[in-house]
Design a protein around this motif. Sequence first.
Motif, mmCIF file in Angstrom:
data_model
loop_
_atom_site.group_PDB
_atom_site.id
_atom_site.type_symbol
_atom_site.label_atom_id
_atom_site.label_comp_id
_atom_site.label_asym_id
_atom_site.label_seq_id
_atom_site.Cartn_x
_atom_site.Cartn_y
_atom_site.Cartn_z
ATOM 1 N N ILE A 200 -87.825 -95.413 -55.117
ATOM 2 C CA ILE A 200 -88.147 -96.786 -54.712
ATOM 3 C C ILE A 200 -87.350 -97.779 -55.553
ATOM 4 C CG2 ILE A 200 -89.989 -98.503 -54.752
ATOM 5 C CD1 ILE A 200 -91.886 -96.159 -53.946
ATOM 6 N N ASN A 201 -87.293 -97.549 -56.859
ATOM 7 C CA ASN A 201 -86.536 -98.452 -57.725
ATOM 8 C C ASN A 201 -85.050 -98.426 -57.387
ATOM 9 O OD1 ASN A 201 -88.711 -99.391 -59.180
ATOM 10 N ND2 ASN A 201 -88.625 -97.679 -60.611
ATOM 11 N N TYR A 202 -84.508 -97.250 -57.096
ATOM 12 C CA TYR A 202 -83.086 -97.141 -56.765
ATOM 13 C C TYR A 202 -82.759 -97.904 -55.497
ATOM 14 C CZ TYR A 202 -78.726 -95.085 -55.224
ATOM 15 O OH TYR A 202 -77.461 -94.915 -54.777
ATOM 16 N N PHE A 203 -83.561 -97.686 -54.450
ATOM 17 C CA PHE A 203 -83.236 -98.320 -53.184
ATOM 18 C C PHE A 203 -83.453 -99.825 -53.231
ATOM 19 C CE2 PHE A 203 -83.765 -93.960 -51.455
ATOM 20 C CZ PHE A 203 -82.484 -93.855 -50.932
ATOM 21 N N THR A 204 -84.445 -100.294 -53.968
ATOM 22 C CA THR A 204 -84.635 -101.741 -54.073
ATOM 23 C C THR A 204 -83.483 -102.364 -54.854
ATOM 24 O OG1 THR A 204 -86.057 -101.373 -55.977
ATOM 25 C CG2 THR A 204 -87.137 -101.706 -53.849
ATOM 26 N N SER A 205 -83.007 -101.685 -55.896
ATOM 27 C CA SER A 205 -81.890 -102.242 -56.658
ATOM 28 C C SER A 205 -80.617 -102.234 -55.823
ATOM 29 C CB SER A 205 -81.677 -101.453 -57.950
ATOM 30 O OG SER A 205 -81.319 -100.126 -57.649
ATOM 31 N N VAL A 206 -80.393 -101.192 -55.020
ATOM 32 C CA VAL A 206 -79.207 -101.148 -54.167
ATOM 33 C C VAL A 206 -79.264 -102.252 -53.129
ATOM 34 C CG1 VAL A 206 -78.094 -99.777 -52.355
ATOM 35 C CG2 VAL A 206 -78.680 -98.719 -54.525
ATOM 36 N N LYS A 207 -80.436 -102.498 -52.558
ATOM 37 C CA LYS A 207 -80.563 -103.588 -51.579
ATOM 38 C C LYS A 207 -80.276 -104.933 -52.229
ATOM 39 C CE LYS A 207 -83.760 -101.682 -48.201
ATOM 40 N NZ LYS A 207 -85.102 -101.784 -47.619
ATOM 41 N N LYS A 208 -80.785 -105.152 -53.442
ATOM 42 C CA LYS A 208 -80.534 -106.419 -54.126
ATOM 43 C C LYS A 208 -79.053 -106.595 -54.420
ATOM 44 C CE LYS A 208 -85.012 -107.056 -56.325
ATOM 45 N NZ LYS A 208 -85.748 -107.027 -57.591
ATOM 46 N N ILE A 209 -78.395 -105.524 -54.862
ATOM 47 C CA ILE A 209 -76.969 -105.620 -55.187
ATOM 48 C C ILE A 209 -76.163 -105.902 -53.930
ATOM 49 C CG2 ILE A 209 -74.988 -104.255 -55.959
ATOM 50 C CD1 ILE A 209 -76.957 -102.902 -57.949
ATOM 51 N N ASN A 210 -76.467 -105.204 -52.830
ATOM 52 C CA ASN A 210 -75.735 -105.426 -51.589
ATOM 53 C C ASN A 210 -75.983 -106.828 -51.052
ATOM 54 O OD1 ASN A 210 -74.525 -102.909 -51.515
ATOM 55 N ND2 ASN A 210 -76.235 -101.989 -50.413
ATOM 56 N N PHE A 211 -77.198 -107.321 -51.183
ATOM 57 C CA PHE A 211 -77.491 -108.674 -50.723
ATOM 58 C C PHE A 211 -76.697 -109.701 -51.518
ATOM 59 C CE2 PHE A 211 -80.112 -112.547 -50.898
ATOM 60 C CZ PHE A 211 -80.095 -112.861 -49.546
ATOM 61 N N ASN A 212 -76.617 -109.502 -52.826
ATOM 62 C CA ASN A 212 -75.846 -110.424 -53.655
ATOM 63 C C ASN A 212 -74.362 -110.367 -53.306
ATOM 64 O OD1 ASN A 212 -78.035 -111.425 -55.035
ATOM 65 N ND2 ASN A 212 -77.927 -109.890 -56.662
ATOM 66 N N ILE A 213 -73.846 -109.178 -53.030
ATOM 67 C CA ILE A 213 -72.434 -109.048 -52.676
ATOM 68 C C ILE A 213 -72.165 -109.753 -51.350
ATOM 69 C CG2 ILE A 213 -70.668 -107.395 -51.951
ATOM 70 C CD1 ILE A 213 -71.834 -105.490 -54.079
ATOM 71 N N ASN A 214 -73.035 -109.543 -50.372
ATOM 72 C CA ASN A 214 -72.840 -110.193 -49.078
ATOM 73 C C ASN A 214 -72.955 -111.711 -49.212
ATOM 74 O OD1 ASN A 214 -72.463 -107.785 -47.718
ATOM 75 N ND2 ASN A 214 -74.650 -107.514 -47.319
ATOM 76 N N LYS A 215 -73.882 -112.161 -50.017
ATOM 77 C CA LYS A 215 -74.067 -113.597 -50.209
ATOM 78 C C LYS A 215 -72.836 -114.218 -50.856
ATOM 79 C CE LYS A 215 -77.367 -116.699 -52.407
ATOM 80 N NZ LYS A 215 -78.537 -116.725 -53.285
ATOM 81 N N ASN A 216 -72.267 -113.530 -51.837
ATOM 82 C CA ASN A 216 -71.085 -114.050 -52.517
ATOM 83 C C ASN A 216 -69.859 -113.974 -51.621
ATOM 84 O OD1 ASN A 216 -72.498 -114.662 -54.832
ATOM 85 N ND2 ASN A 216 -72.113 -112.678 -55.777
ATOM 86 N N SER A 217 -69.773 -112.956 -50.789
ATOM 87 C CA SER A 217 -68.591 -112.816 -49.944
ATOM 88 C C SER A 217 -68.570 -113.868 -48.842
ATOM 89 C CB SER A 217 -68.533 -111.416 -49.332
ATOM 90 O OG SER A 217 -69.612 -111.245 -48.444
ATOM 91 N N LYS A 218 -69.724 -114.360 -48.423
ATOM 92 C CA LYS A 218 -69.748 -115.410 -47.397
ATOM 93 C C LYS A 218 -69.245 -116.736 -47.957
ATOM 94 C CE LYS A 218 -73.452 -113.484 -44.600
ATOM 95 N NZ LYS A 218 -74.863 -113.582 -44.206
ATOM 96 N N ASN A 219 -69.430 -116.955 -49.251
ATOM 97 C CA ASN A 219 -69.010 -118.216 -49.850
ATOM 98 C C ASN A 219 -67.514 -118.249 -50.181
ATOM 99 O OD1 ASN A 219 -71.618 -119.185 -49.742
ATOM 100 N ND2 ASN A 219 -72.155 -118.408 -51.769
#
Length: 51
Positions: free
Chosen positions: A26-45
């Motif tokens: 659970i901790n691994y998948f939540t951290s991976v989702k957070k990292i991917n969300f941050n990457i996608n958010k930064n790539s849109k900007n």
Amino acid sequence: MPQMAPMWWTSILLTTSITLLLMMMINYFTSVKKINFNINKNSKNLKWKWY
């Protein structure tokens, strides 16, 4: 009932190992989702330029 003691130990060990594995997954998948969300958010900007 001393003959039932190994069953208690195995059940305790199994439950602790399964709960640890579940918490790690659970901790691994939540951290991976957070990292991917941050990457996608930064790539849109980013503003891309053609050179």
